[in-house]
Design an enzyme around this catalytic site. Sequence first.
Site, PDB file in Angstrom:
ATOM      1  N   ILE A  30      61.345  -3.412 101.190  1.00 43.03           N
ATOM      2  CA  ILE A  30      61.666  -3.639  99.921  1.00 43.03           C
ATOM      3  C   ILE A  30      60.267  -4.467  99.217  1.00 43.03           C
ATOM      4  O   ILE A  30      59.622  -4.195  98.297  1.00 43.03           O
ATOM      5  CB  ILE A  30      62.917  -4.502  99.350  1.00 43.03           C
ATOM      6  N   GLY A  65      56.374 -11.162 100.633  1.00 44.73           N
ATOM      7  CA  GLY A  65      55.695 -12.184 100.032  1.00 44.73           C
ATOM      8  C   GLY A  65      55.373 -13.451 100.803  1.00 44.73           C
ATOM      9  O   GLY A  65      55.486 -13.218 102.059  1.00 44.73           O
ATOM     10  N   GLY A  66      54.967 -14.848 100.485  1.00 43.38           N
ATOM     11  CA  GLY A  66      54.621 -15.626 101.253  1.00 43.38           C
ATOM     12  C   GLY A  66      55.715 -16.348 102.070  1.00 43.38           C
ATOM     13  O   GLY A  66      55.547 -16.963 102.872  1.00 43.38           O
ATOM     14  N   VAL A 119      61.526  -8.922 102.678  1.00 38.85           N
ATOM     15  CA  VAL A 119      62.621  -8.442 102.290  1.00 38.85           C
ATOM     16  C   VAL A 119      63.028  -6.836 102.663  1.00 38.85           C
ATOM     17  O   VAL A 119      61.916  -5.944 102.260  1.00 38.85           O
ATOM     18  CB  VAL A 119      62.943  -8.519 100.889  1.00 38.85           C
ATOM     19  N   LYS A 140      66.749 -10.571 104.140  1.00 44.02           N
ATOM     20  CA  LYS A 140      65.575 -11.399 104.085  1.00 44.02           C
ATOM     21  C   LYS A 140      65.070 -11.929 105.288  1.00 44.02           C
ATOM     22  O   LYS A 140      65.890 -12.660 105.719  1.00 44.02           O
ATOM     23  CB  LYS A 140      65.618 -12.597 102.859  1.00 44.02           C
ATOM     24  N   ASP A 157      62.108 -24.041  93.680  1.00 45.62           N
ATOM     25  CA  ASP A 157      61.343 -22.997  93.518  1.00 45.62           C
ATOM     26  C   ASP A 157      61.609 -21.847  92.299  1.00 45.62           C
ATOM     27  O   ASP A 157      61.952 -20.482  92.392  1.00 45.62           O
ATOM     28  CB  ASP A 157      61.024 -22.110  94.549  1.00 45.62           C
TER      29      ASP A 157
END
Length: 514
Positions: A19, A22-23, A27, A42, A136
Amino acid sequence: MSTSLIGRKLGKYEITALIGKGGMATVYKGYQPDIDRYVAIKVLPPHPGQDEQFIERFRLEARTIARLQHPHILPLYDYGSQDDILYLVMALMDGGSLSELIRRRGAMPPSEVETILSPVASALDYAHRQGYIHRDIKPDNILLDREGFAALADFGIVKMLETSSGLTATGGLMGTPAYMSPEQGQGLEVDSRSDVYSLGVVVFEMLAGKPPYQADTPMQLVFKQINAPIPDLSSVRSGLPAALDEVMHRALAKDPDMRYQTATALLHDFRRAIEGKPLPSTSASIRDIGSDTIIDSGAALPPISRDHSGSAPTPIISHTPPLGSHTPPQPYTQTPGGGVYSTPTAMQQPTIIQQSGLSPVIVTVGVIIILLLVAILAVIIVTFSQQPQAVPIPSVTTPPTAAATRPPTAAPAVTNNYGRLSFGTTTNPGDTINLRVEGLRQPTAGTSYVAWLIPVEPDAAPLNLGELRVDSLGQGLLTFTDPERRNLATLYRGVSISMEQMMDGAQPQGEIVY
């Protein structure tokens, strides 16, 4: 993850598609055959810190997150560890993220902003009452389904990764600079009001089409969050109710005590502003309802359960109104059997920020408050192989004569090493650097480690910081103060270490080993 997991199984889940990456995690779309359900999986990035202690902390955090039962918090279905892979299993949202929606449509009407703000504020205040801080909050972590239903995602991910990198113990932090509160950017203890600040940035972005602060580097962006005046929303977008300027100033106040104390208080003033009603006084408005704040010191939170903590959890009470009849966002990507988890094509990457152990000193001169910035940046965590690859520095070339007259110097093998670079103040903010690297081998005979700052400007030369001396334990320490007293944090974006025979050169001549 460097190796795709597509086609593999994690526990009872079949990995069917990637999907997004990222950092903080990768995912995947997964399929749970026993109940014929698609899920989002994840996968946390691998790290040497994932020992038994970290895995146990991961399990504790996952169990705590799973107890956050709220209609607008993305539910955690399951978690697990397999073959050194740590993963979380969550609901699959098929309408993309708020970040994607903003990129597609730009600035949003205030009524639609309120439609999204309302459930997110309810979810955030619920989590705060349970003793949990997100740390976040950003559009990427606000997910939507095809009906426009909003859910807040990624509770606990920041804390898990802080543990894996050792930042909790060293006083560092992780976060996304564009949405980071001033106190988080300074490495201070944060509470629930830090999340409220980040939510205010998200609201500003929904209304303006962009966040309140932009900069060329993460470090400059953090400095703006700490020091730059709050921009007027009306200067970015005309035609909005004038009272929204005041709402944004209260939400983005540098001092947490002058900020909205809860997300619901922000929501209530936002509604008053767009309905043309007068705002209450600042003191009454920022407290509004539920003004208790939750302190987050970075320690593991006790499980919210009568069996574990001795007290019953706070009941789930949602005051969220229906989402209304606004046009729902369209799915960003559709795959057979389900949608996407909402990872945008270009994810806003979280940035690791480090600061020195001392808190910033505030000196009052009349009505002028000067923040003595203790700066922040760059944890470089690199795991070297037995023959590490050279890391190039932009615009740095090795003169042909040097390459022809001196044989290359073999770089010592380095294992389980990491580095920490912090900016401090001697005369001016950011004019001093402290560099610490662990796990280094002693340099070969006749050579020394030399540290360099990599400039932001591609045509600028690197800055020679001098020799990085290595002690008998493999620890290298270096302190450098700029003779010109410049703010180095705004001029340089990274660090490299070379193996040199001469230490006073203007450019690296030897091999880059770090």
